[in-house]
Design a protein around this motif. Structure first.
Motif, PDB file in Angstrom:
ATOM      1  N   ILE A  11       0.881  -1.186   0.000  1.00 22.57           N
ATOM      2  CA  ILE A  11       0.000   0.000   0.000  1.00 22.57           C
ATOM      3  C   ILE A  11       0.904   1.216   0.000  1.00 22.57           C
ATOM      4  O   ILE A  11       1.803   1.335   0.836  1.00 22.57           O
ATOM      5  CB  ILE A  11      -0.933  -0.026   1.233  1.00 22.57           C
ATOM      6  CG1 ILE A  11      -1.832  -1.268   1.163  1.00 22.57           C
ATOM      7  CG2 ILE A  11      -1.777   1.245   1.276  1.00 22.57           C
ATOM      8  CD1 ILE A  11      -2.731  -1.451   2.364  1.00 22.57           C
ATOM      9  N   PRO A  12       0.668   2.162  -0.931  1.00 21.29           N
ATOM     10  CA  PRO A  12       1.618   3.272  -1.120  1.00 21.29           C
ATOM     11  C   PRO A  12       1.593   4.348  -0.048  1.00 21.29           C
ATOM     12  O   PRO A  12       2.262   5.352  -0.187  1.00 21.29           O
ATOM     13  CB  PRO A  12       1.210   3.844  -2.481  1.00 21.29           C
ATOM     14  CG  PRO A  12      -0.215   3.476  -2.646  1.00 21.29           C
ATOM     15  CD  PRO A  12      -0.387   2.172  -1.939  1.00 21.29           C
ATOM     16  N   TRP A  13       0.951   4.239   1.029  1.00 18.42           N
ATOM     17  CA  TRP A  13       0.986   5.307   2.051  1.00 18.42           C
ATOM     18  C   TRP A  13       1.550   4.882   3.336  1.00 18.42           C
ATOM     19  O   TRP A  13       1.827   3.968   3.850  1.00 18.42           O
ATOM     20  CB  TRP A  13      -0.380   5.952   2.304  1.00 18.42           C
ATOM     21  CG  TRP A  13      -1.446   5.017   2.717  1.00 18.42           C
ATOM     22  CD1 TRP A  13      -1.683   4.555   3.963  1.00 18.42           C
ATOM     23  CD2 TRP A  13      -2.414   4.389   1.900  1.00 18.42           C
ATOM     24  NE1 TRP A  13      -2.737   3.706   3.969  1.00 18.42           N
ATOM     25  CE2 TRP A  13      -3.223   3.582   2.710  1.00 18.42           C
ATOM     26  CE3 TRP A  13      -2.700   4.416   0.530  1.00 18.42           C
ATOM     27  CZ2 TRP A  13      -4.268   2.844   2.217  1.00 18.42           C
ATOM     28  CZ3 TRP A  13      -3.748   3.672   0.071  1.00 18.42           C
ATOM     29  CH2 TRP A  13      -4.517   2.901   0.919  1.00 18.42           C
TER      30      TRP A  13
END
Length: 127
Positions: A125-127
């Protein structure tokens, strides 16, 4: 259209409450008031308790009916109306407006869910 003398059995605020749904059960017709010899349009309506009354169809109510169903009163038979009890700004008295009403069927839908849960790699997940 029938022409007849107006009689008792007129719809009044004592018979209904705001928000009631009534059904027009036959074509509206012209009547003559015994008290002032004026002509009025009446339509027989069925109340929530199953009883029948004559509703005055003039002014705002008549305009709303014609906008919704046209000026041929036989087209009004079988239609539903919602009671809107208003207060006159001039007199402070309550009066009845019957508003065309259409029941909206409940929305039906379905959602297909996957049979097995997917594992989510939280590191991706990119965050």
């Amino acid at each position: 259209m029938k022409y007849q003398s107006q009689n008792s059995g007129l719809l009044s605020i004592e018979h209904i409450k705001d928000g009631d749904i009534l059904k027009i059960i036959e074509e509206a017709y012209m009547t003559v008031s015994k008290s002032n010899n004026k002509e009025y349009w009446n339509a027989k309506v069925e109340l929530p308790d199953g009883s029948h009354k004559l509703a005055n169809v003039g002014g705002i109510t008549g305009d709303l009916f014609m906008d919704a169903w046209g000026d041929e009163t036989q087209n009004w038979a079988g239609k539903l109306v919602k009671v809107d009890i208003r207060i006159s700004k001039a007199t402070g008295n309550e009066y009845i407006v019957l508003v065309p009403y259409e029941e909206i069927p409940p929305l039906e839908f379905s959602i297909e869910l996957p049979e097995e849960k997917e594992e989510i790699d939280v590191k991706k997940i990119p965050w």
